[in-house]
Write a protein that holds these residues in place. Structure first.
Motif, mmCIF file in Angstrom:
data_model
loop_
_atom_site.group_PDB
_atom_site.id
_atom_site.type_symbol
_atom_site.label_atom_id
_atom_site.label_comp_id
_atom_site.label_asym_id
_atom_site.label_seq_id
_atom_site.Cartn_x
_atom_site.Cartn_y
_atom_site.Cartn_z
ATOM 1 N N GLU A 60 50.180 18.245 -24.102
ATOM 2 C CA GLU A 60 50.415 16.997 -23.240
ATOM 3 C C GLU A 60 49.970 17.178 -22.014
ATOM 4 O O GLU A 60 50.329 18.338 -21.293
ATOM 5 N N ARG A 62 49.005 15.177 -18.102
ATOM 6 C CA ARG A 62 49.225 14.079 -17.398
ATOM 7 C C ARG A 62 48.786 14.282 -16.027
ATOM 8 O O ARG A 62 48.629 15.314 -15.524
ATOM 9 N N GLU B 31 57.073 14.990 -27.051
ATOM 10 C CA GLU B 31 57.014 15.057 -25.482
ATOM 11 C C GLU B 31 57.347 16.576 -25.055
ATOM 12 O O GLU B 31 58.085 17.221 -25.403
ATOM 13 N N LEU B 32 56.242 17.019 -24.158
ATOM 14 C CA LEU B 32 56.472 18.460 -23.725
ATOM 15 C C LEU B 32 56.644 18.337 -22.112
ATOM 16 O O LEU B 32 56.824 19.544 -21.862
ATOM 17 N N LEU B 33 56.507 17.070 -21.589
ATOM 18 C CA LEU B 33 56.641 17.138 -20.229
ATOM 19 C C LEU B 33 57.955 16.365 -19.807
ATOM 20 O O LEU B 33 58.109 15.674 -20.628
ATOM 21 N N GLU B 34 58.507 16.918 -18.646
ATOM 22 C CA GLU B 34 59.647 15.996 -18.359
ATOM 23 C C GLU B 34 59.001 14.597 -17.609
ATOM 24 O O GLU B 34 57.807 14.540 -17.355
ATOM 25 N N LYS B 35 60.296 13.772 -17.805
ATOM 26 C CA LYS B 35 60.287 12.454 -17.588
ATOM 27 C C LYS B 35 59.502 12.432 -15.946
ATOM 28 O O LYS B 35 60.006 12.994 -14.944
ATOM 29 N N PRO B 36 58.135 11.696 -15.327
ATOM 30 C CA PRO B 36 57.728 11.782 -14.194
ATOM 31 C C PRO B 36 58.568 10.770 -13.418
ATOM 32 O O PRO B 36 59.638 10.016 -13.731
ATOM 33 N N PRO B 37 58.693 10.967 -12.127
ATOM 34 C CA PRO B 37 59.545 10.237 -11.291
ATOM 35 C C PRO B 37 58.774 8.813 -11.195
ATOM 36 O O PRO B 37 57.621 8.586 -11.425
#
Lengths: 174, 190
Positions: A60, A62, B31-37
């Motif tokens: 993933e 971003r 989901e590999l990433l933390e929720k963004p701000p």
């Protein structure tokens, strides 16, 4: 723009978690108009890849839409307006591939402007002496397919194809 | 009507189709990433208003450049006819007045469309092409104001000895103004 990264893991890539090194990684997009080309790069890429024991990998990636810089503030601002950055501040890529260094094809999904589309993403993965992975790849996405109203100049719109290039370094994550 | 065997066959076909689809479209709902701000709020209505006004500004700008070009050509023809050589016929005078006032009006409309466009997104610092466009247009605006004064003054000096000098000044300022306008258009288009 789209953050695309395909992580290919082969037998010579240990299972585990890898994180994108933002200081060594970039994402770039190019859109073309009859009169000129806009070329913007983001150096604020975040991402993670997980190599499974069976040799497959998921990833993933971003990036903030607002992090792309072309050197032309007017065009960057115009792109933010076009991309509805207030509603869709990120471009997100998720991918799945079978292990393998060298040239590998990944099945990926790009979430751009709130619309998810699947794309085949060819990448080249090289294992580095320091244990990191260098991943480079390029592919095109359709702006129309993601519901993006293409900007125009002198009433001529930019081309639908948006060329994406990724150049990422992944390091083993703790 | 379907019998039990038909329903079983149909269910099997459906399962096979779904499996094939899953193979072609692998599940990517991880989901590999933390929720963004959360992203800063943006006034979307203001963004749409800005786009509309700047599109109109673009169209008006094209019209402005066309009439300014016509005005420059007619202005040169008028000067040549009135002050360069041979008898003065005045045959370009009315046309020059019309295109001159037309240029002023078009410039005002085009400028106001940009001035009243909102700025809901943060601007990047630095001197970019828009800044150069604004500087060029400010120069052109000053030139047009001077041209209006010089043009009216020159036309009121009919019969005076200094009328040709004033006409020459009006001509030079006109070319400088048109050059500033051309630069302002060029930095955006190319």
């Amino acid at each position: 723009m789209i953050a695309a990264l395909v992580l290919l893991l082969a037998a010579d890539v240990a299972p585990g978690s890898y994180a994108v090194d933002p200081s060594s990684s970039t994402l770039r997009y190019v859109v073309t108009h009859k009169l000129h080309e806009v070329d913007a790069t983001s150096k604020e890429v975040e991402g993670r890849a997980v190599v499974r024991p069976d040799g497959s990998a998921i990833t993933e990636i971003r990036a903030q839409v607002a992090s792309f810089r072309s050197g032309d503030g007017n065009r960057d601002e115009h792109m933010l307006e076009t991309m509805n950055v207030g509603s869709y501040p990120y471009v997100i890529f998720k991918g799945l591939a079978h292990a393998g260094t060298g040239a590998v094809q990944m099945q990926g999904q790009v979430e751009l402007h709130g619309v998810k589309k699947q794309y085949p993403v060819p990448v080249m993965v090289e294992a580095q002496p320091d244990g990191s992975l260098h991943v480079k790849g390029a592919f095109d996405v359709s702006l129309d397919a993601h519901g993006i109203e293409r900007p125009s100049l002198l009433f001529v719109k930019i081309d639908d194809a948006c060329h994406i290039e990724v150049d990422l370094v992944l390091r083993g994550a703790k | 009507m379907f019998d039990l065997r038909s329903w079983v066959l149909l269910a099997g076909l459906l399962a096979l189709t779904r499996a094939a689809a899953a193979q072609q479209n692998p599940p990517l709902d991880f989901e590999l990433l933390e929720k963004p701000p959360p992203a800063p709020k943006v006034d979307e209505a203001a963004v749409r208003r800005r786009r509309t006004l700047l599109l109109l500004h673009q169209g008006a700008g094209i019209g402005l450049y066309a009439v300014a070009l016509a005005n420059t050509v007619v202005g040169q023809l008028n000067y040549s006819d009135r002050f360069a050589s041979g008898p003065s016929t005045g045959r370009y005078q009315l046309a020059h007045q019309i295109t001159g006032y037309g240029t002023l009006g078009a410039f005002a409309v085009t400028g106001l469309l940009a001035v009243f466009a909102p700025n809901p997104l943060p601007k990047t610092a630095g001197f970019d092409r828009v800044a150069l466009h604004e500087v060029s247009m400010a120069t052109a605006a000053a030139g047009m104001a001077a041209e209006a004064v010089l043009g009216i003054w020159t036309s009121q000096r009919e019969g005076y000895l200094n009328q040709p000098d004033m006409a020459a000044a009006h001509l030079v300022v006109g070319y400088v103004t048109f050059a500033a306008l051309t630069l302002g258009v060029g930095v955006i288009v190319f």
